[in-house]
Design a protein around this motif. Structure first.
Motif, PDB file in Angstrom:
ATOM      1  N   GLU A 187     -12.269   3.387   0.269  1.00  0.00           N
ATOM      2  CA  GLU A 187     -10.817   3.534   0.401  1.00  0.00           C
ATOM      3  C   GLU A 187     -10.388   4.629  -0.567  1.00  0.00           C
ATOM      4  OE1 GLU A 187      -6.847   0.785   0.760  1.00  0.00           O
ATOM      5  OE2 GLU A 187      -8.268   0.282  -0.826  1.00  0.00           O
ATOM      6  N   ASN A 188      -9.979   5.757  -0.008  1.00  0.00           N
ATOM      7  CA  ASN A 188      -9.503   6.890  -0.807  1.00  0.00           C
ATOM      8  C   ASN A 188      -7.995   6.976  -0.682  1.00  0.00           C
ATOM      9  OD1 ASN A 188     -12.111   7.930  -1.637  1.00  0.00           O
ATOM     10  ND2 ASN A 188     -12.404   8.536   0.487  1.00  0.00           N
ATOM     11  N   ILE A 189      -7.283   6.752  -1.776  1.00  0.00           N
ATOM     12  CA  ILE A 189      -5.820   6.769  -1.762  1.00  0.00           C
ATOM     13  C   ILE A 189      -5.337   7.987  -2.531  1.00  0.00           C
ATOM     14  CG2 ILE A 189      -3.719   5.510  -2.351  1.00  0.00           C
ATOM     15  CD1 ILE A 189      -5.438   2.952  -2.369  1.00  0.00           C
ATOM     16  N   PRO A 190      -4.824   9.009  -1.839  1.00  0.00           N
ATOM     17  CA  PRO A 190      -4.280  10.175  -2.546  1.00  0.00           C
ATOM     18  C   PRO A 190      -3.062   9.777  -3.380  1.00  0.00           C
ATOM     19  CG  PRO A 190      -4.642  10.648  -0.207  1.00  0.00           C
ATOM     20  CD  PRO A 190      -4.752   9.160  -0.376  1.00  0.00           C
ATOM     21  N   VAL A 191      -3.056  10.168  -4.640  1.00  0.00           N
ATOM     22  CA  VAL A 191      -1.960   9.834  -5.551  1.00  0.00           C
ATOM     23  C   VAL A 191      -1.160  11.079  -5.925  1.00  0.00           C
ATOM     24  CG1 VAL A 191      -1.384   8.849  -7.808  1.00  0.00           C
ATOM     25  CG2 VAL A 191      -3.260   7.862  -6.470  1.00  0.00           C
ATOM     26  N   ALA A 192      -1.851  12.170  -6.176  1.00  0.00           N
ATOM     27  CA  ALA A 192      -1.240  13.435  -6.585  1.00  0.00           C
ATOM     28  C   ALA A 192      -2.227  14.537  -6.220  1.00  0.00           C
ATOM     29  CB  ALA A 192      -0.959  13.425  -8.090  1.00  0.00           C
ATOM     30  N   PRO A 193      -1.833  15.810  -6.350  1.00  0.00           N
ATOM     31  CA  PRO A 193      -2.772  16.874  -6.009  1.00  0.00           C
ATOM     32  C   PRO A 193      -4.101  16.771  -6.752  1.00  0.00           C
ATOM     33  CG  PRO A 193      -0.587  17.788  -6.298  1.00  0.00           C
ATOM     34  CD  PRO A 193      -0.517  16.353  -6.720  1.00  0.00           C
ATOM     35  N   ASN A 194      -4.083  16.259  -7.966  1.00  0.00           N
ATOM     36  CA  ASN A 194      -5.302  16.205  -8.775  1.00  0.00           C
ATOM     37  C   ASN A 194      -5.730  14.783  -9.096  1.00  0.00           C
ATOM     38  OD1 ASN A 194      -3.215  15.547 -10.458  1.00  0.00           O
ATOM     39  ND2 ASN A 194      -3.923  16.780 -12.186  1.00  0.00           N
ATOM     40  N   LEU A 195      -5.322  13.813  -8.264  1.00  0.00           N
ATOM     41  CA  LEU A 195      -5.625  12.418  -8.585  1.00  0.00           C
ATOM     42  C   LEU A 195      -5.791  11.594  -7.311  1.00  0.00           C
ATOM     43  CD1 LEU A 195      -5.903  10.721 -11.216  1.00  0.00           C
ATOM     44  CD2 LEU A 195      -3.546   9.978 -10.829  1.00  0.00           C
ATOM     45  N   THR A 196      -6.891  10.843  -7.250  1.00  0.00           N
ATOM     46  CA  THR A 196      -7.171   9.960  -6.125  1.00  0.00           C
ATOM     47  C   THR A 196      -7.641   8.622  -6.665  1.00  0.00           C
ATOM     48  OG1 THR A 196      -7.915  11.876  -4.835  1.00  0.00           O
ATOM     49  CG2 THR A 196      -8.492   9.700  -3.981  1.00  0.00           C
ATOM     50  N   ARG A 197      -7.192   7.545  -6.051  1.00  0.00           N
ATOM     51  CA  ARG A 197      -7.651   6.210  -6.416  1.00  0.00           C
ATOM     52  C   ARG A 197      -8.675   5.767  -5.375  1.00  0.00           C
ATOM     53  NH1 ARG A 197      -3.019   4.407  -7.404  1.00  0.00           N
ATOM     54  NH2 ARG A 197      -2.583   3.243  -5.506  1.00  0.00           N
ATOM     55  N   GLN A 198      -9.778   5.198  -5.831  1.00  0.00           N
ATOM     56  CA  GLN A 198     -10.878   4.889  -4.912  1.00  0.00           C
ATOM     57  C   GLN A 198     -11.473   3.518  -5.197  1.00  0.00           C
ATOM     58  OE1 GLN A 198     -14.966   6.712  -5.108  1.00  0.00           O
ATOM     59  NE2 GLN A 198     -14.253   7.866  -3.313  1.00  0.00           N
ATOM     60  N   ARG A 199     -11.905   2.870  -4.139  1.00  0.00           N
ATOM     61  CA  ARG A 199     -12.720   1.670  -4.253  1.00  0.00           C
ATOM     62  C   ARG A 199     -13.658   1.610  -3.058  1.00  0.00           C
ATOM     63  NH1 ARG A 199      -9.411  -3.719  -2.577  1.00  0.00           N
ATOM     64  NH2 ARG A 199      -8.053  -2.836  -0.972  1.00  0.00           N
ATOM     65  N   ARG A 200     -14.642   0.733  -3.154  1.00  0.00           N
ATOM     66  CA  ARG A 200     -15.651   0.598  -2.103  1.00  0.00           C
ATOM     67  C   ARG A 200     -15.857  -0.871  -1.797  1.00  0.00           C
ATOM     68  NH1 ARG A 200     -20.384   3.717  -0.793  1.00  0.00           N
ATOM     69  NH2 ARG A 200     -21.905   2.469   0.370  1.00  0.00           N
ATOM     70  N   VAL A 201     -15.909  -1.194  -0.520  1.00  0.00           N
ATOM     71  CA  VAL A 201     -16.274  -2.540  -0.081  1.00  0.00           C
ATOM     72  C   VAL A 201     -17.669  -2.473   0.534  1.00  0.00           C
ATOM     73  CG1 VAL A 201     -15.765  -4.433   1.504  1.00  0.00           C
ATOM     74  CG2 VAL A 201     -13.910  -3.313   0.273  1.00  0.00           C
ATOM     75  N   ILE A 202     -18.534  -3.364   0.085  1.00  0.00           N
ATOM     76  CA  ILE A 202     -19.901  -3.455   0.585  1.00  0.00           C
ATOM     77  C   ILE A 202     -19.970  -4.619   1.573  1.00  0.00           C
ATOM     78  CG2 ILE A 202     -22.316  -3.838  -0.025  1.00  0.00           C
ATOM     79  CD1 ILE A 202     -21.634  -2.820  -2.841  1.00  0.00           C
ATOM     80  N   VAL A 234       0.852  -1.187   0.000  1.00  0.00           N
ATOM     81  CA  VAL A 234       0.000   0.000   0.000  1.00  0.00           C
ATOM     82  C   VAL A 234       0.893   1.243   0.000  1.00  0.00           C
ATOM     83  CG1 VAL A 234      -1.888  -1.164   1.206  1.00  0.00           C
ATOM     84  CG2 VAL A 234      -0.159   0.049   2.538  1.00  0.00           C
ATOM     85  N   TRP A 235       0.276   2.346  -0.384  1.00  0.00           N
ATOM     86  CA  TRP A 235       0.963   3.639  -0.330  1.00  0.00           C
ATOM     87  C   TRP A 235       0.236   4.525   0.672  1.00  0.00           C
ATOM     88  CZ3 TRP A 235       5.432   4.949  -2.876  1.00  0.00           C
ATOM     89  CH2 TRP A 235       5.870   4.073  -3.884  1.00  0.00           C
ATOM     90  N   VAL A 236       0.983   5.104   1.593  1.00  0.00           N
ATOM     91  CA  VAL A 236       0.423   6.045   2.561  1.00  0.00           C
ATOM     92  C   VAL A 236       1.323   7.268   2.595  1.00  0.00           C
ATOM     93  CG1 VAL A 236      -0.174   6.461   4.976  1.00  0.00           C
ATOM     94  CG2 VAL A 236      -0.609   4.213   3.957  1.00  0.00           C
ATOM     95  N   ALA A 237       0.747   8.422   2.285  1.00  0.00           N
ATOM     96  CA  ALA A 237       1.499   9.680   2.265  1.00  0.00           C
ATOM     97  C   ALA A 237       2.715   9.592   1.340  1.00  0.00           C
ATOM     98  CB  ALA A 237       1.932  10.075   3.677  1.00  0.00           C
ATOM     99  N   GLY A 238       2.558   8.888   0.229  1.00  0.00           N
ATOM    100  CA  GLY A 238       3.647   8.756  -0.720  1.00  0.00           C
ATOM    101  C   GLY A 238       4.728   7.784  -0.310  1.00  0.00           C
ATOM    102  N   ARG A 239       4.494   7.037   0.771  1.00  0.00           N
ATOM    103  CA  ARG A 239       5.485   6.076   1.269  1.00  0.00           C
ATOM    104  C   ARG A 239       5.020   4.658   0.966  1.00  0.00           C
ATOM    105  NH1 ARG A 239       5.156  10.518   4.403  1.00  0.00           N
ATOM    106  NH2 ARG A 239       6.927  11.233   5.641  1.00  0.00           N
ATOM    107  N   PRO A 240       5.922   3.790   0.499  1.00  0.00           N
ATOM    108  CA  PRO A 240       5.530   2.393   0.250  1.00  0.00           C
ATOM    109  C   PRO A 240       5.524   1.592   1.552  1.00  0.00           C
ATOM    110  CG  PRO A 240       7.831   2.718  -0.363  1.00  0.00           C
ATOM    111  CD  PRO A 240       7.314   4.062   0.077  1.00  0.00           C
ATOM    112  N   LEU A 241       4.362   1.027   1.874  1.00  0.00           N
ATOM    113  CA  LEU A 241       4.228   0.157   3.034  1.00  0.00           C
ATOM    114  C   LEU A 241       3.729  -1.199   2.572  1.00  0.00           C
ATOM    115  CD1 LEU A 241       2.357   2.515   5.574  1.00  0.00           C
ATOM    116  CD2 LEU A 241       4.816   2.354   5.153  1.00  0.00           C
TER     117      LEU A 241
END
Length: 380
Positions: free
Chosen positions: A296-311, A72-79
């Motif tokens: 799940e909202n993953i910030p990628v860049a100032p103008n880009l976010t990756r998102q998914r939803r678990v039901i 995963v990526w958190v705050a631009g860091r690979p975890l």
């Protein structure tokens, strides 16, 4: 290029303005455009906003077996999240201690060990360094003089699990998760989350908008009757906003709305609900009596976010037809929101957006509080 002082002067809310907004309902401005568009502000968020918080990082149900791992990526860091031999999930910096290679590239099962593909250094699932072949020369098992293998294991990241949701704290200075999330946990009291069953994951891909716009959109109910007029039956008069510590959002009580339906609809959402967030990036919707959705909202860049939803279901597992209907409904709802958020992002290219626009003192007080938390985290 904007410098930090320029950003601070343009983004700071005056104390008087903030107090009057909450106390008397005075119309106030939001965060200026640079907060959503500039690389400088994005850098400050990665350095100052995310590390001290409990950041939502993943789903425990995706790590079912010993050795399962998810990068995963958190705050631009690979975890990397890994389920260990003791059945506990741990978070590590996803970096080999030899040459700092990113260790785990894709979700999957690692078996009993984590092996670096570059020079075959091997770590246990607990992060301990086990072998570093030929590091000292021709003898595969030799250890260089003065090298402490115990001090060169994977670097662990502080982690908390609340039911199916995994949170990480990068700087290890946040209060215990239970304290940080106390207001959210309290607002979900009475809902037996032990019954959670994940029934579907919707991969929503990349949204061309800043992560904060997606969070703000989820937090405020003002847009629902306009943007989701075909996918929801939740009149605005049934909504109320929530401003409670790190928990922000809204609540829908259809019983209080004359003539409103209080039963579910396969084609439109028409149930009493809670829309709750935990600052900075966790978003949970509870739809009575037994459905939950987590973004799940993953910030990628100032103008880009990756998102998914678990039901999730809290009751009996729904059949295939019902799950298909849920996926169809929620995909449509999300696409409606994405269209608005992308246009919000585009609007911030205009100098008109430099003052942040105006916020409803009634319907967007929760958005205002979110923005204050952003400002406080970035500028102190």
């Amino acid at each position: 290029m904007l410098h930090e002082d320029d950003l601070a002067s343009s983004c700071v809310f005056s104390g008087a303005e903030s107090d009057s907004f909450h106390a008397a309902g005075v119309i106030c401005h939001g965060l200026p455009a640079a907060s959503y568009t500039s690389e400088a502000f994005w850098r400050l968020e990665r350095e100052r906003l995310f590390p001290p918080a409990w950041v939502f990082a993943g789903f425990a149900h995706e790590l079912t077996k010993v050795g399962d791992a998810i990068p995963v990526w958190v705050a631009g860091r690979p975890l990397v999240l890994i389920r260990g031999k003791d059945d506990q999930i741990r978070a590590f910096h996803n970096v080999c201690r030899h040459r700092c290679l990113k260790l785990v590239g894709e979700p999957g099962n690692l078996g009993r060990f984590i092996r670096c593909p570059y020079h075959a250094w091997v770590y246990g699932l607990d992060g301990a360094l086990r072998t570093m072949p030929y590091f000292a020369g021709h003898d595969s098992g030799a250890i260089p003089e003065g090298f402490d293998a115990k001090a060169h294991g994977l670097v662990q990241v502080r982690m908390a699990q609340w039911h199916d949701w995994v949170f990480v704290n990068l700087d290890a200075k946040a209060p215990p998760f239970e304290d940080f999330a106390a207001s959210l946990i309290k607002r979900m009291a009475g809902v037996d989350l032990r019954k959670l069953k994940p029934v579907a994951t919707i991969e929503l891909g990349e949204v061309r908008a800043n992560w904060k716009l997606l969070m703000e959109n989820f937090i405020e109910p003002y847009h629902v009757q306009f943007v989701h007029k075909e996918t929801t039956q939740q009149p605005l008069l049934a909504h109320e906003t929530i401003v409670d510590g790190h928990c922000l959002g809204s609540r829908v009580n259809l019983a209080s709305a004359t003539g409103a339906s209080t039963t579910g609809d396969a084609e439109a959402l028409s149930v009493s609900s809670r829309y709750l967030t935990l600052f900075p990036n966790f978003a949970l919707g509870f739809y009575e009596p037994d459905q939950i959705g987590v973004y799940e909202n993953i910030p990628v860049a100032p103008n880009l976010t990756r998102q998914r939803r678990v039901i999730y279901s809290l009751g009996d597992r729904p059949g295939e037809a019902e799950v298909a209907s849920l996926i169809k409904l929620w995909t449509k709802v999300h696409r409606e929101d994405h269209a608005m958020c992308e246009r919000l992002q585009e609007g911030r290219a205009s100098p008109i957006a430099d003052d942040g626009g105006v916020l409803s003192p009634y319907w967007e007080d929760s958005v205002r509080k979110f923005q204050e938390l952003v400002e406080e985290a970035v500028f102190g």
